[in-house]
Design an enzyme around this catalytic site. Structure first.
Site, mmCIF file in Angstrom:
data_model
loop_
_atom_site.group_PDB
_atom_site.id
_atom_site.type_symbol
_atom_site.label_atom_id
_atom_site.label_comp_id
_atom_site.label_asym_id
_atom_site.label_seq_id
_atom_site.Cartn_x
_atom_site.Cartn_y
_atom_site.Cartn_z
ATOM 1 N N LYS A 1 1.136 3.803 -3.147
ATOM 2 C CA LYS A 1 0.654 5.164 -2.952
ATOM 3 C C LYS A 1 1.751 6.181 -3.261
ATOM 4 C CE LYS A 1 -2.840 6.426 -1.285
ATOM 5 N NZ LYS A 1 -4.129 6.884 -1.869
ATOM 6 N N TYR B 1 0.831 -1.208 0.000
ATOM 7 C CA TYR B 1 0.000 0.000 0.000
ATOM 8 C C TYR B 1 0.864 1.256 0.000
ATOM 9 C CZ TYR B 1 -3.330 3.555 1.575
ATOM 10 O OH TYR B 1 -4.087 4.688 1.689
#
Length: 416
Positions: free
Chosen positions: A180, A176
């Site tokens: 991101k 993640y």
């Protein structure tokens, strides 16, 4: 535009019978067509932002695979679509003046271990959103990033946009945060892209920490569930460790201000910029969450466990989850990146957002969000409660084995 009352429920169109809360004045949004689109619009932040925009006379499209839990406000349209569907994005972006790109995957829990899906949504979806903005001549794009693009386990105290670089992509322990960071950079690199027929795409990114507020359905319910199952009997990390949080209303305010700051009326001040957004306060997680333990009727954690043990336990739980996934679901109590977030200080200044966007966070209380959560869940039963003792036993056994291994091997691994 003026954001709706801070006391209103996220996504709700009325706030009758509630005490008035402080309002933050925001200059009316200078958008030629006054039509915006929010990817991830079915989520907590997306629906809250959409509601605030709609109440100020803006035509809003919420795009998501799941419909918002709250009733849609007048002037709000919902489109069920995937950000990985290029043609669906092309159709939805027609006539749109500004896109708020919030859709993402893998923020917490077992989701953080689903590498392929995280990659396809966070990176692939962002590329398609940028491409759709260009093809449809959308002049403004605001990306909802995260503080994790800069934090990867090493202490950061009052960091800012100029002094703290991106954490090296190859050193992130979770997909993640890495994806991101890639999407954050893609959005900023897209700034200045020429649009067909004239004009350019102007972009900026906002980097919030964890979000809280009434009806929040990701962080608070998960932690509350662990507390009810007696899985949080211990605490870890230094009591001086600090982190930031942001109330959903403050974050929605920041997005609206960022959209205005990409217009000529504001001198395009946010053009190609990144901003850390939080409530302007730093807290210790266990102290900050004290109202949750109290309202649920449980004592706060009193067993102090070395953070290195918890980190190793998280690593083992991640491995077991992936190994057993074809057979059964064994969601990890904590992931390695979550342990780092709790055990290592990472705080950020919001001076740049204050100065350039006019961001002025209102004062909110986590205890109020807890009250709303407790009221909304009163009387519910949890079928998984019977498995709590077994999970606790397994967790303690795992900690014991790791402690024994560390003792014999003479190892004291660092969380960072």
């Amino acid at each position: 535009m003026k954001p709706s009352s801070a006391g209103s429920a996220p996504g709700a169109c009325t706030a009758a019978g509630r005490a008035p809360q402080p309002k933050t004045q925001v200059t009316p949004m200078q958008a030629p067509r006054q039509k915006v689109l929010v990817t991830g619009g079915g989520g907590y932040l997306g629906s809250t932002l959409g509601s605030s925009l709609a109440k100020n006379g803006v035509s809003v499209i919420l795009l998501d695979l799941r419909r918002p839990q709250q009733e849609l406000c007048p002037g709000t349209e919902f489109i069920q679509a995937d950000v990985r569907d290029a043609e669906a994005l092309h159709r939805a972006f027609e006539g749109v003046d500004c896109v708020f790109h919030m859709a993402s995957y893998g923020m917490s829990g077992a989701e953080k271990l689903q590498k392929e899906q995280i990659e396809s949504i966070n990176v692939g979806g962002t590329k398609l959103v940028i491409d759709a903005c260009v093809r449809r001549r959308v002049p403004r794009l605001i990306y909802t990033s995260t503080v994790n693009v800069a934090f990867g386990g090493k202490p950061i105290e009052q960091g800012d946009e100029d002094s703290v670089p991106y954490f090296p992509l190859e050193k992130h322990v979770d997909h993640y945060s890495r994806t991101k960071a890639i999407a954050d950079q893609l959005t900023l690199m897209a700034n200045g892209t020429p649009l067909p027929g004239g004009g350019i795409l102007r972009t900026c990114v906002l980097r919030p920490p964890g979000i809280y507020g009434p009806e929040e359905q990701r962080h608070l319910p998960r932690v509350a569930g662990h507390i009810k199952k007696r899985l949080f009997l211990f605490r870890f990390g230094d009591r001086r460790t600090r982190m930031n949080w942001v109330h959903v209303r403050n974050l929605a305010q920041a997005h609206m201000l960022a959209a205005e700051a990409l217009t000529a009326a504001k001198g395009y001040v946010a053009n190609g910029q990144a901003y850390y957004i939080n409530d302007g306060e730093s807290v210790n997680l266990f102290e900050w969450m004290a109202p949750l333990f109290e309202k649920l009727g449980y004592s706060q954690p009193w067993i102090q466990v070395p953070a290195s043990w918890v980190y190793l336990s998280a690593a083992v739980m991640e491995y077991l989850h992936l190994a057993l996934r074809p057979i059964c679901s064994l969601p990890p109590l904590l992931t390695r990146s979550e342990v780092r977030s709790v055990a290592v200080t990472h705080t950020f200044r919001i001076a740049k957002a204050r100065a350039q966007l006019g961001y002025a966070p209102d004062k909110f209380s986590f205890a109020d969000a807890v009250d709303r959560y407790v009221q909304s869940t009163a009387g519910r039963t949890h079928s998984s409660a019977a498995r709590a003792p077994l999970r606790l036993l397994l967790g303690l056994l795992l900690l014991g084995l790791l402690a024994l291994a560390l003792h014999f091997l003479g190892l004291q691994p660092s969380v960072a």
